[in-house]
Design a protein around this motif. Structure first.
Motif, PDB file in Angstrom:
ATOM      1  N   THR A 131       0.840  -1.192   0.000  1.00 49.43           N
ATOM      2  CA  THR A 131       0.000   0.000   0.000  1.00 49.43           C
ATOM      3  C   THR A 131       0.880   1.249   0.000  1.00 49.43           C
ATOM      4  OG1 THR A 131      -0.110   0.223   2.410  1.00 49.43           O
ATOM      5  CG2 THR A 131      -1.772  -1.206   1.360  1.00 49.43           C
ATOM      6  N   PRO A 132       0.345   2.373  -0.464  1.00 48.31           N
ATOM      7  CA  PRO A 132       1.124   3.614  -0.427  1.00 48.31           C
ATOM      8  C   PRO A 132       1.571   3.969   0.995  1.00 48.31           C
ATOM      9  CG  PRO A 132      -0.803   3.907  -1.801  1.00 48.31           C
ATOM     10  CD  PRO A 132      -0.940   2.568  -1.144  1.00 48.31           C
ATOM     11  N   HIS A 133       0.685   3.772   1.967  1.00 51.44           N
ATOM     12  CA  HIS A 133       1.031   4.091   3.354  1.00 51.44           C
ATOM     13  C   HIS A 133       2.211   3.237   3.828  1.00 51.44           C
ATOM     14  CE1 HIS A 133       0.661   5.145   7.564  1.00 51.44           C
ATOM     15  NE2 HIS A 133       0.633   3.860   7.844  1.00 51.44           N
ATOM     16  N   GLN A 134       2.183   1.952   3.545  1.00 51.95           N
ATOM     17  CA  GLN A 134       3.279   1.072   3.955  1.00 51.95           C
ATOM     18  C   GLN A 134       4.586   1.462   3.254  1.00 51.95           C
ATOM     19  OE1 GLN A 134       1.383  -2.590   2.817  1.00 51.95           O
ATOM     20  NE2 GLN A 134       0.855  -3.113   4.928  1.00 51.95           N
ATOM     21  N   PHE A 135       4.485   1.846   2.007  1.00 52.49           N
ATOM     22  CA  PHE A 135       5.655   2.262   1.238  1.00 52.49           C
ATOM     23  C   PHE A 135       6.287   3.515   1.840  1.00 52.49           C
ATOM     24  CE2 PHE A 135       7.685   4.391  -2.417  1.00 52.49           C
ATOM     25  CZ  PHE A 135       8.492   3.371  -2.895  1.00 52.49           C
ATOM     26  N   VAL A 136       5.452   4.506   2.134  1.00 52.61           N
ATOM     27  CA  VAL A 136       5.940   5.754   2.731  1.00 52.61           C
ATOM     28  C   VAL A 136       6.577   5.469   4.090  1.00 52.61           C
ATOM     29  CG1 VAL A 136       5.222   7.977   3.718  1.00 52.61           C
ATOM     30  CG2 VAL A 136       4.342   7.271   1.490  1.00 52.61           C
ATOM     31  N   LEU A 137       5.917   4.662   4.902  1.00 54.06           N
ATOM     32  CA  LEU A 137       6.436   4.333   6.227  1.00 54.06           C
ATOM     33  C   LEU A 137       7.791   3.637   6.123  1.00 54.06           C
ATOM     34  CD1 LEU A 137       5.991   4.311   9.276  1.00 54.06           C
ATOM     35  CD2 LEU A 137       4.762   2.145   8.986  1.00 54.06           C
ATOM     36  N   ARG A 138       7.897   2.704   5.206  1.00 53.19           N
ATOM     37  CA  ARG A 138       9.170   1.991   5.024  1.00 53.19           C
ATOM     38  C   ARG A 138      10.280   2.953   4.596  1.00 53.19           C
ATOM     39  NH1 ARG A 138      10.735  -3.283   4.637  1.00 53.19           N
ATOM     40  NH2 ARG A 138       8.583  -3.949   4.771  1.00 53.19           N
ATOM     41  N   LYS A 139       9.973   3.862   3.682  1.00 56.19           N
ATOM     42  CA  LYS A 139      10.965   4.850   3.231  1.00 56.19           C
ATOM     43  C   LYS A 139      11.418   5.736   4.395  1.00 56.19           C
ATOM     44  CE  LYS A 139      11.467   4.352  -1.266  1.00 56.19           C
ATOM     45  NZ  LYS A 139      12.737   4.245  -1.941  1.00 56.19           N
ATOM     46  N   LYS A 140      10.466   6.163   5.219  1.00 57.71           N
ATOM     47  CA  LYS A 140      10.794   7.010   6.370  1.00 57.71           C
ATOM     48  C   LYS A 140      11.690   6.255   7.353  1.00 57.71           C
ATOM     49  CE  LYS A 140       6.813  10.070   6.248  1.00 57.71           C
ATOM     50  NZ  LYS A 140       7.148  11.391   6.746  1.00 57.71           N
ATOM     51  N   LEU A 141      11.381   4.994   7.577  1.00 57.33           N
ATOM     52  CA  LEU A 141      12.173   4.211   8.521  1.00 57.33           C
ATOM     53  C   LEU A 141      13.551   3.859   7.954  1.00 57.33           C
ATOM     54  CD1 LEU A 141       9.351   2.016  10.045  1.00 57.33           C
ATOM     55  CD2 LEU A 141      10.587   3.888  11.156  1.00 57.33           C
ATOM     56  N   GLU A 142      13.648   3.687   6.652  1.00 59.18           N
ATOM     57  CA  GLU A 142      14.964   3.482   6.033  1.00 59.18           C
ATOM     58  C   GLU A 142      15.836   4.727   6.218  1.00 59.18           C
ATOM     59  OE1 GLU A 142      14.189   2.423   1.958  1.00 59.18           O
ATOM     60  OE2 GLU A 142      13.506   0.413   2.502  1.00 59.18           O
ATOM     61  N   LEU A 143      15.238   5.890   6.039  1.00 61.91           N
ATOM     62  CA  LEU A 143      15.962   7.137   6.264  1.00 61.91           C
ATOM     63  C   LEU A 143      16.376   7.246   7.737  1.00 61.91           C
ATOM     64  CD1 LEU A 143      16.971   9.883   5.211  1.00 61.91           C
ATOM     65  CD2 LEU A 143      14.694  10.792   5.715  1.00 61.91           C
ATOM     66  N   ALA A 144      15.491   6.843   8.618  1.00 68.17           N
ATOM     67  CA  ALA A 144      15.792   6.887  10.053  1.00 68.17           C
ATOM     68  C   ALA A 144      17.009   6.033  10.389  1.00 68.17           C
ATOM     69  CB  ALA A 144      14.577   6.431  10.859  1.00 68.17           C
ATOM     70  N   THR A 145      17.115   4.853   9.774  1.00 66.21           N
ATOM     71  CA  THR A 145      18.277   3.999  10.056  1.00 66.21           C
ATOM     72  C   THR A 145      19.575   4.681   9.628  1.00 66.21           C
ATOM     73  OG1 THR A 145      18.112   2.774   7.967  1.00 66.21           O
ATOM     74  CG2 THR A 145      16.961   1.841   9.881  1.00 66.21           C
ATOM     75  N   LEU A 146      19.514   5.449   8.549  1.00 71.64           N
ATOM     76  CA  LEU A 146      20.714   6.192   8.123  1.00 71.64           C
ATOM     77  C   LEU A 146      21.077   7.283   9.127  1.00 71.64           C
ATOM     78  CD1 LEU A 146      20.088   6.595   4.293  1.00 71.64           C
ATOM     79  CD2 LEU A 146      21.724   5.085   5.418  1.00 71.64           C
ATOM     80  N   PHE A 147      20.074   8.009   9.594  1.00 67.46           N
ATOM     81  CA  PHE A 147      20.325   9.061  10.585  1.00 67.46           C
ATOM     82  C   PHE A 147      20.905   8.474  11.869  1.00 67.46           C
ATOM     83  CE2 PHE A 147      16.798  11.910   8.673  1.00 67.46           C
ATOM     84  CZ  PHE A 147      17.714  12.557   7.863  1.00 67.46           C
ATOM     85  N   ILE A 148      20.419   7.308  12.249  1.00 64.71           N
ATOM     86  CA  ILE A 148      20.885   6.683  13.491  1.00 64.71           C
ATOM     87  C   ILE A 148      22.290   6.119  13.314  1.00 64.71           C
ATOM     88  CG2 ILE A 148      20.512   4.766  15.092  1.00 64.71           C
ATOM     89  CD1 ILE A 148      17.459   5.153  14.542  1.00 64.71           C
ATOM     90  N   SER A 149      22.502   5.368  12.236  1.00 63.16           N
ATOM     91  CA  SER A 149      23.777   4.660  12.081  1.00 63.16           C
ATOM     92  C   SER A 149      24.914   5.552  11.596  1.00 63.16           C
ATOM     93  CB  SER A 149      23.616   3.474  11.132  1.00 63.16           C
ATOM     94  OG  SER A 149      23.244   3.917   9.843  1.00 63.16           O
TER      95      SER A 149
END
Length: 121
Positions: A56-74
């Protein structure tokens, strides 16, 4: 006439959608916004997106946001409150819940893993 219109829109411009998301990652991104970007109704956009991407679009957006979050964290070692804000979550709590649901562990645990790893190197 309606059937010819439906046939003319057989795929979405995922690059356009992805670029829009990258520019607005710090905000809530709705299906309405994405649908208007592609000049489709919400229901048409949702169905076409799900067919083309498999989620779904919502799941896609959420996954993209969380992928970006992993970059900010790591890579940047940012505090979780700042990561949550930069990734468009309403709170650190909602960010942490979403992160745990997707990855199976907390963002703090992820942060500690990369922090400890950088101390060893």
């Amino acid at each position: 006439m309606k059937s010819s219109l439906r046939k003319s829109v057989s795929s979405l411009d995922i690059e356009l959608i992805d670029n829009y998301m990258q520019q607005h990652m710090d905000k809530k991104i709705s299906v309405t916004e994405l649908a208007s970007l592609t000049c489709l109704s919400q229901s048409q956009f949702y169905l076409l997106f799900k067919q083309q991407i498999g989620t779904t679009p919502h799941q896609f957006v959420l996954r993209k946001k969380l992928e970006l979050a992993t970059l900010f964290i790591s890579e940047k070692g940012m505090p979780l409150s700042q990561v949550a804000q930069l990734c468009g979550f309403s709170s650190q709590s909602s960010f942490c819940q979403s992160f745990r649901r997707l990855y199976g562990y907390s963002p703090m645990r992820y942060h500690k893993f990369f922090y400890e790893k950088s101390l060893v190197v």
